[in-house]
Design an enzyme around this catalytic site. Sequence first.
Site, PDB file in Angstrom:
ATOM      1  N   ASP A 148       0.844  -1.208   0.000  1.00 37.70           N
ATOM      2  CA  ASP A 148       0.000   0.000   0.000  1.00 37.70           C
ATOM      3  C   ASP A 148       0.878   1.257   0.000  1.00 37.70           C
ATOM      4  O   ASP A 148       1.984   1.249   0.536  1.00 37.70           O
ATOM      5  CB  ASP A 148      -0.914  -0.020   1.238  1.00 37.70           C
ATOM      6  CG  ASP A 148      -2.075   0.946   1.091  1.00 37.70           C
ATOM      7  OD1 ASP A 148      -2.313   1.451  -0.037  1.00 37.70           O
ATOM      8  OD2 ASP A 148      -2.751   1.221   2.098  1.00 37.70           O
ATOM      9  N   ARG A 205       0.034   8.673 -10.468  1.00 37.86           N
ATOM     10  CA  ARG A 205      -0.078   7.479  -9.617  1.00 37.86           C
ATOM     11  C   ARG A 205       0.662   6.271 -10.207  1.00 37.86           C
ATOM     12  O   ARG A 205       1.249   5.477  -9.494  1.00 37.86           O
ATOM     13  CB  ARG A 205      -1.555   7.106  -9.420  1.00 37.86           C
ATOM     14  CG  ARG A 205      -2.338   8.097  -8.573  1.00 37.86           C
ATOM     15  CD  ARG A 205      -3.788   7.678  -8.470  1.00 37.86           C
ATOM     16  NE  ARG A 205      -3.926   6.350  -7.873  1.00 37.86           N
ATOM     17  CZ  ARG A 205      -3.838   6.090  -6.570  1.00 37.86           C
ATOM     18  NH1 ARG A 205      -3.612   7.064  -5.715  1.00 37.86           N
ATOM     19  NH2 ARG A 205      -3.991   4.871  -6.119  1.00 37.86           N
ATOM     20  N   HIS A 244       3.162   3.119  -8.851  1.00 36.78           N
ATOM     21  CA  HIS A 244       3.056   1.663  -9.049  1.00 36.78           C
ATOM     22  C   HIS A 244       4.348   1.108  -9.677  1.00 36.78           C
ATOM     23  O   HIS A 244       4.800   0.025  -9.335  1.00 36.78           O
ATOM     24  CB  HIS A 244       1.853   1.329  -9.924  1.00 36.78           C
ATOM     25  CG  HIS A 244       0.540   1.659  -9.273  1.00 36.78           C
ATOM     26  ND1 HIS A 244       0.257   1.343  -7.973  1.00 36.78           N
ATOM     27  CD2 HIS A 244      -0.574   2.302  -9.744  1.00 36.78           C
ATOM     28  CE1 HIS A 244      -0.969   1.748  -7.659  1.00 36.78           C
ATOM     29  NE2 HIS A 244      -1.483   2.341  -8.716  1.00 36.78           N
ATOM     30  N   LEU A 257      11.680 -20.781  -2.952  1.00 40.20           N
ATOM     31  CA  LEU A 257      10.685 -19.807  -2.506  1.00 40.20           C
ATOM     32  C   LEU A 257       9.448 -19.908  -3.395  1.00 40.20           C
ATOM     33  O   LEU A 257       9.579 -20.000  -4.616  1.00 40.20           O
ATOM     34  CB  LEU A 257      11.285 -18.388  -2.632  1.00 40.20           C
ATOM     35  CG  LEU A 257      10.380 -17.206  -2.326  1.00 40.20           C
ATOM     36  CD1 LEU A 257      10.159 -17.090  -0.813  1.00 40.20           C
ATOM     37  CD2 LEU A 257      11.003 -15.905  -2.841  1.00 40.20           C
ATOM     38  N   ARG A 269      -5.906  -2.048   8.373  1.00 36.86           N
ATOM     39  CA  ARG A 269      -6.981  -2.980   8.001  1.00 36.86           C
ATOM     40  C   ARG A 269      -6.459  -4.062   7.059  1.00 36.86           C
ATOM     41  O   ARG A 269      -5.405  -3.927   6.467  1.00 36.86           O
ATOM     42  CB  ARG A 269      -8.174  -2.233   7.399  1.00 36.86           C
ATOM     43  CG  ARG A 269      -7.831  -1.372   6.238  1.00 36.86           C
ATOM     44  CD  ARG A 269      -9.061  -0.705   5.613  1.00 36.86           C
ATOM     45  NE  ARG A 269      -8.623   0.236   4.605  1.00 36.86           N
ATOM     46  CZ  ARG A 269      -8.502   1.543   4.778  1.00 36.86           C
ATOM     47  NH1 ARG A 269      -8.820   2.104   5.918  1.00 36.86           N
ATOM     48  NH2 ARG A 269      -8.073   2.314   3.793  1.00 36.86           N
TER      49      ARG A 269
HETATM   50  C1  FPP Z   1      -1.751   0.057  -3.439  1.00 37.51           C
HETATM   51  O1  FPP Z   1      -1.305   1.394  -3.433  1.00 37.51           O
HETATM   52  C2  FPP Z   1      -1.099  -0.641  -4.527  1.00 37.51           C
HETATM   53  C3  FPP Z   1      -1.750  -1.253  -5.557  1.00 37.51           C
HETATM   54  C4  FPP Z   1      -3.209  -1.302  -5.719  1.00 37.51           C
HETATM   55  C5  FPP Z   1      -0.989  -1.897  -6.641  1.00 37.51           C
HETATM   56  C6  FPP Z   1       0.217  -2.646  -6.186  1.00 37.51           C
HETATM   57  C7  FPP Z   1       0.968  -3.045  -7.374  1.00 37.51           C
HETATM   58  C8  FPP Z   1       2.305  -3.004  -7.506  1.00 37.51           C
HETATM   59  C9  FPP Z   1       3.280  -2.658  -6.439  1.00 37.51           C
HETATM   60  C10 FPP Z   1       2.884  -3.459  -8.770  1.00 37.51           C
HETATM   61  C11 FPP Z   1       3.179  -4.888  -8.536  1.00 37.51           C
HETATM   62  C12 FPP Z   1       3.487  -5.614  -9.732  1.00 37.51           C
HETATM   63  C13 FPP Z   1       3.378  -6.960  -9.794  1.00 37.51           C
HETATM   64  C14 FPP Z   1       3.882  -7.668 -10.956  1.00 37.51           C
HETATM   65  C15 FPP Z   1       2.712  -7.722  -8.737  1.00 37.51           C
HETATM   66  P1  FPP Z   1      -2.394   2.533  -3.637  1.00 37.51           P
HETATM   67  O2  FPP Z   1      -2.486   2.844  -5.083  1.00 37.51           O
HETATM   68  O3  FPP Z   1      -3.681   2.139  -2.989  1.00 37.51           O
HETATM   69  O4  FPP Z   1      -1.717   3.708  -2.856  1.00 37.51           O
HETATM   70  P2  FPP Z   1      -2.477   4.879  -2.079  1.00 37.51           P
HETATM   71  O5  FPP Z   1      -3.310   4.211  -1.022  1.00 37.51           O
HETATM   72  O6  FPP Z   1      -1.338   5.672  -1.513  1.00 37.51           O
HETATM   73  O7  FPP Z   1      -3.287   5.618  -3.091  1.00 37.51           O
END
Ligand code: FPP
Length: 237
Positions: A20, A33, A37, A131, A189
């Site tokens: 997160d 955003r 990611h 793993l 959560r």
């Molecule tokens: C939550 O942060 C993150 C996600 C919904 C996406 C997580 C994905 C990645 C880290 C890329 C992973 C790649 C692979 C191949 C698994 P958020 O966008 O909710 O952040 P915020 O709460 O600060 O807005």
Amino acid sequence: MSGNAAENRRVPRHLAIILDGNGRWAKRRGLPRLMGHRAGLRKLEEMVHLVKREGIRYFSVYAFSTENWTRPPMEVEGLMSLFRYYIRHKVEAIKAEGARIRFCGRKDKMPPDLLEQMHWAEERTKDETTLDFILCINYGGRAEVLDAMNALIKDGYDGPVTEEALRQHFYLPDVPDPDLIVRTSGELRLSNFWLWEAAYSEFYFTDIHWPDFDEAALKAALADYAGRERRYGGLSS
Ligand code: FPP
């Protein structure tokens, strides 16, 4: 999947992380955003190596939930492209680490070409045993329980439904329950992650945004876990 009260390991056998804070990380830097990611993806590559070095056997990450489809289409498409990129370019490096890639979640709604790639990545790494790297994509804990129940009905199972019967129909029945669930970025959560499996998991929350989660942060989480006494509903020793 099972928990074993007699087995109070100091290193989690299964570490799960709720990734997160990518969005907030990006916002703080005035970036879109999707850049958050991308940074999160780079962090994940680094973390697989560190997690393996710590002797953890199962590493699962919550990358896309059954609820994340409600995000703006551009972000959803951006995330799907990142998953594609990851599989296309990083599977060999993961395999070289001795890691087996496994996907966990519903197959519906996923782009068919990505599903094919996911299948290929699983096949390509299926013999690795150091793993299990589990990517939860289009995963929801409630969906998993419902899917298992519906699979039981489809099998003609005439009850009574037992925990073991249900577990056998989960997405990855052989994977042990998470010992430690880490959530980055300050929210307290579970957000529908490993809902059933988390019954006796330990939790660790940190304010660090996922792209900033580093080796020191991992070691801090593991040190905290090592100091926990797990009782699984029993008495303290
Ligand atoms: C939550 O942060 C993150 C996600 C919904 C996406 C997580 C994905 C990645 C880290 C890329 C992973 C790649 C692979 C191949 C698994 P958020 O966008 O909710 O952040 P915020 O709460 O600060 O807005």
